[in-house]
Enzyme design. Structure first.
Site, PDB file in Angstrom:
ATOM      1  N   TYR B 434       0.919  -1.070   0.048  1.00  0.00           N
ATOM      2  CA  TYR B 434      -0.389  -0.247  -0.565  1.00  0.00           C
ATOM      3  C   TYR B 434       0.784   1.236   0.256  1.00  0.00           C
ATOM      4  O   TYR B 434       1.577   1.712   0.105  1.00  0.00           O
ATOM      5  CB  TYR B 434      -1.159  -0.587   0.870  1.00  0.00           C
ATOM      6  CG  TYR B 434      -0.967  -0.213   2.567  1.00  0.00           C
ATOM      7  CD1 TYR B 434       0.383   0.009   2.634  1.00  0.00           C
ATOM      8  CD2 TYR B 434      -1.594  -0.046   3.229  1.00  0.00           C
ATOM      9  CE1 TYR B 434       1.103   0.040   4.701  1.00  0.00           C
ATOM     10  CE2 TYR B 434      -1.671  -0.434   4.646  1.00  0.00           C
ATOM     11  CZ  TYR B 434      -0.614  -0.349   5.052  1.00  0.00           C
ATOM     12  OH  TYR B 434      -0.296  -0.289   6.867  1.00  0.00           O
ATOM     13  N   GLU B 435       0.465   2.433  -0.519  1.00  0.00           N
ATOM     14  CA  GLU B 435       0.482   3.405  -0.048  1.00  0.00           C
ATOM     15  C   GLU B 435       1.870   3.556  -1.084  1.00  0.00           C
ATOM     16  O   GLU B 435       2.814   3.731  -1.186  1.00  0.00           O
ATOM     17  CB  GLU B 435       1.472   4.167   1.066  1.00  0.00           C
ATOM     18  CG  GLU B 435       1.548   5.287   1.407  1.00  0.00           C
ATOM     19  CD  GLU B 435       0.086   6.772   1.315  1.00  0.00           C
ATOM     20  OE1 GLU B 435      -0.566   6.274   1.794  1.00  0.00           O
ATOM     21  OE2 GLU B 435       0.939   7.078   0.381  1.00  0.00           O
ATOM     22  N   GLY B 436       1.174   2.825  -2.735  1.00  0.00           N
ATOM     23  CA  GLY B 436       2.183   2.461  -3.691  1.00  0.00           C
ATOM     24  C   GLY B 436       3.095   1.231  -3.839  1.00  0.00           C
ATOM     25  O   GLY B 436       3.996   1.973  -2.525  1.00  0.00           O
TER      26      GLY B 436
END
Lengths: 593, 593
Positions: B434-436
């Site tokens: 997550y978060e890229g």
């Protein structure tokens, strides 16, 4: 939701082209032409894809249920087990004298890859039985063989291995389970065993536990351990399951994965057991099974990598996100499939190159077991003993990493249960631990196998690599991409082995601090050798007038080049770590951590 | 059953000795002497160990419950959340104008490490709120700030980030959620968002969703995305939570880990939303939050490694199996603790050396954010923008690996739920996604950050490394163990960057095929720099007449030497892979896989 596609073409390539088993000269193997092995693989592949794979997520979600000492396996497992039994898969490579089909172990292994990829937890029930069959076959009396083997080979009875106790995992010298002689020549077994895979379940009519225990006069430590057959139901006069024995499953472990397999706490309360082989020689008996058992776990490592890779590949071909940096490749769609992105492609190539190399390595190992067993070939026996910890340790570590890499391709979907790939990660994780943790594999390799027979098998391996390079050295198409990297890697292996020889005796910590790196260094050289072999075969096939599937061979060479260029150079790093010795590893005292 | 011991001494070492924050010259930081930060760390550590850690396994087992659109968090979470709110932890570094304590972000980060290590899933509820507070603080109107910030900083209201949709994860240009202007200046938001962490729960009085959506006149792609505040309950005239808004949680995701955090499918059905900042500038607004958000995820990576390491260390000190190869170290016991074995020690040292280096790296990054924000220091801003993808990508990859390595120390126990460490593995896994995803971090690093401002931040970083080596070069105690390896590693980094500059423009795939390796190469140099700095400080402390805790400093140097000798040499491997280019990576067409 995941799928499974049996890699029959790849398995055939290794069996028929790389190992060329029908030309091996091993008795009976000449009948195993491409058509025959293809038919076997097709059939096993169908069972895997159509019956086992659909039960994989079911097994994970439902798990095994424990009630009043009984274990219920997940829905559908019973029917699948019956299908497997009816197909004769459980005795594929077993002795025909006991109902087996007498096929090569290497074919059993190829088939086993598909069974594991499609449903690892399910396949463990028969995998454990297979190990118990081998142990009884090698060490049991004729009467024991006559009673147990036909029923186990047929799959009506299943088997287990009972080693671990709460105070004793790796260090079997600490075993406390007792065996008291009874008047009738049998023994009364008392003690608790933990982490017993398939220890209790509802798939077979009887469960034959192989239990390590101590006789009253046993010496301390590992030299005082004996092996016993302890059946759940005692065989009656007709040989069939009779009276219930004084043993019980006391509960199930709740685990990170392989939920479909029952991991049991087993209680023996004066249970009737039968000595296998000589007193106090139980560990030795177990050890003779070890190459096979550990190769089977290494196979689990890459087989889980294979199924994870297959699904990641499909996801990457379908999922649309972003555009190729070199220009849209799916201009009519809202975005390009993510396989266009170089880092996704790099990740998939890493997975593919590992799995295909590992497959060749494992099947070569299985072939060496055939050779050692059927021809009493001591060189093959020495070599597979050397390679076994590498197969087990390296292929489970990197197989697990492959499942993690495959999960990464999925992005967020990879973290959800519905995506399905996260189960592969959880299931694959156990293979790094059981059948001897991978740290123990490294210790076995450096502390025992490397110097075995005065280093003869290790030298034979290095000579084999050198020989391959030498016989191909005029081959310009292989030189830069395959032979040079292999040569550099085998030099690192040689240098590391030399480091151990120079330091190991006077300062064993120096060697053991580098044992894990050595195992992986060795694994890279093995996979490098496999890729160089496969590339040569693929290149030769492409040079014939009309190769049947040129695309297959070209992909093989491209994948091999990826391994050689991007993975084999890791040997230099492992060597540097090994040569750093124990200095920083042992610098802190245990209390300073 | 796991435990958690707050590493207050280590955190203090980084804050006060490595970063020397009270001498930084940043306004207000001079008050943060050792006594002050120690008191804050002690208090947060107590909350972590006594309140959050005991709820970690509870959260995993119970998970969140979904019924009729409402989400119930696990037992004890509500009380723990209240304790955290009462302690003022949620606004530790927030603007005093809105009720925050105005402490440095670096102190918030140090405290955050303990909250994450003790209960990652729980800490996400406030972590998301913190991100939403930052976004509204930076881009909201004065009226929005006045309404939302005081309540969110206080923790009575919580926050979320709504980006992902089923067809759109990484590629936010594909967002479909619509925002229609209403007569009163607000908007009607309609669409479905998935994977919304803390999207619905029972911990706060109101949930403030920050939602990315498209206005009717929005241009296609990422340039047409706007940011909206969409509260669960619309603020009434008194500013407090009033009427229920037209949005609902439609269900929870079932995940591999972080079960204690609610991952929601959110449905917006003409919900009232308020535009934040300018139309079509939503992605830009999100991007300004990105350094902070991604650093927070990198922190999760190593914080999970820390708690896993702590437990593995304790297990290795207590579990008795086998004997030291150099002679029994616990002769009166049945066996030695497994920490005596070199490979177990090697594994623990690897974990320790990573976690302590990562802690210094992350806190340095947080300090740069303070500097950039509070002093409008452009060099600090450029540097942290460059380092952010490295912190996020490398520390989550290697943090996860650390949890896996810690699990390995446990043997079979590590695979069981009761052992507890397997939860750390499952929880840590999400941070790589997550978060890229980490592949996106690598792309951001190579495709955007490396060449940003004409490469100025990248050159500044390399100059910083060179400068450190130069100013220490006469230091014989550091040279061989720290400076030489750092020099070699930074040369690899420079060479890799040069490779990208030479090839990236004309053939972007050449650079991008090596992006993942470059991220890890960069990470090694960063950790190498941290260790060299820490070693110098520790050595200086040991040279003063009576260092308070010589053992601490000696262990620091020993651990650093381990990192430099055994991990930093990986830069050569990464460089070799980078220089291999895209050739083998892109050799197969997508259909040939």
């Amino acid at each position: 939701m995941t799928t499974y596609h049996p890699p029959a073409r790849d398995l055939q390539f290794v069996l028929q082209e790389v190992l060329d088993i029908s030309a091996s000269g091993i008795a009976g193997f000449d009948e195993l032409d491409a058509e025959t092995t293809s038919a076997v693989l097709e059939e096993a592949g169908r069972l895997s894809a159509e019956v086992l794979a659909p039960l994989n997520a079911v097994g994970d979600r439902q798990g095994c249920r424990f009630e009043d000492g009984a274990v219920t396996t997940p829905e559908g497992f019973g029917e699948a087990y019956a299908r497997m039994r009816e197909g004769g898969w459980m005795g594929l490579d077993c002795d025909p004298a006991y109902g087996g089909q007498g096929m090569p172990y290497v074919l059993h292994t190829a088939v086993g890859e598909m069974f594991v990829s499609s449903n690892m937890a399910f396949n463990m029930y028969q995998g454990l039985t297979h190990g118990a069959v081998s142990a009884i076959h090698a060490h049991g009396s004729d009467a024991q063989k006559a009673t147990y083997l036909p029923r186990m080979v047929e799959g009506r009875w299943s088997g287990t291995m009972n080693l671990t106790e709460p105070q004793c995992g790796t260090d079997l010298g600490l075993i406390r389970t007792r065996a008291e002689p009874a008047d009738d020549g049998s023994y009364r077994i008392t003690g608790q065993k933990i982490w017993i895979s398939a220890g209790e379940h509802d798939l077979s009519e009887n469960i034959i536990h192989l239990v390590l225990a101590r006789l009253p006069d046993a010496p301390e430590g590992t030299k005082g351990i004996s092996l016993f057959i302890v059946p759940k139901f005692l065989p009656g006069e007709d040989g069939e399951a009779g009276a219930r024995n004084a043993l019980a499953c006391a509960g199930l472990e709740h685990k990170m994965g392989i939920h479909g397999n029952a991991t049991c706490v087993m209680s023996y309360d004066g249970a009737t057991g039968y000595l296998v082989g000589e007193p106090h020689s139980g560990l030795k008996a177990m050890f003779t099974m070890m190459n096979e058992a550990r190769l089977g776990v290494g196979l689990q490592g890459y087989a889980m990598g294979e199924v994870a890779y297959q699904n990641a590949r499909a996801f990457a071909q379908e999922r649309l996100q972003g555009r190729a940096v070199t220009g849209a490749e799916n201009p009519d769609g809202p975005a390009d499939p993510i396989i266009v992105h170089p880092d996704v492609r790099r990740n998939l190539m890493d997975q593919k190159a590992f799995v295909e190399g590992a497959r060749a390595f494992t099947l070569w190992g299985a072939y060496l077991i055939d050779k050692a067993r059927r021809e009493e070939d001591e060189a093959a026996e020495g070599l597979i003993s050397l390679l076994t910890p590498v197969i087990k340790g390296v292929l489970t570590d990197r197989g697990f990493e492959t499942t993690v890499a495959a999960q990464q391709v999925y992005g967020g979907t990879g973290y959800t249960r519905d995506g399905g790939v996260e189960q592969f990660v959880r299931d694959a994780r156990i293979a790094m631990i059981y059948e001897g943790t991978n740290g123990i594999q490294a210790l076995d390799l450096v502390g025992r196998k490397l110097g075995a027979q005065g280093g003869k098998p290790a030298m034979a391996f290095l000579e084999m690599v050198k020989g391959f390079i030498k016989e191909s050295e005029d081959d310009a198409t292989l030189k830069a991409d395959f032979l040079d990297p292999l040569k550099a890697a085998s030099k690192d292996l040689q240098a590391a082995a030399t480091f151990f020889m120079q330091h190991g005796q006077k300062s064993p910590n120096e060697a053991l601090a580098g044992s894990y790196d050595f195992m992986h260094l060795f694994g890279h050289v093995c996979l490098g050798l496999m890729w160089a072999r496969m590339a040569r075969i693929a290149r030769n096939a492409l040079e014939t007038d009309s190769p049947d599937d040129a695309g297959f061979y070209r992909a093989k060479i491209a994948t091999g080049r990826h391994y050689m260029a991007r993975h084999l150079p890791a040997t230099a790093l492992h060597r540097a770590r090994i040569e750093a010795g124990a200095d920083t590893v042992m610098a802190l005292s245990p209390d300073d951590f």
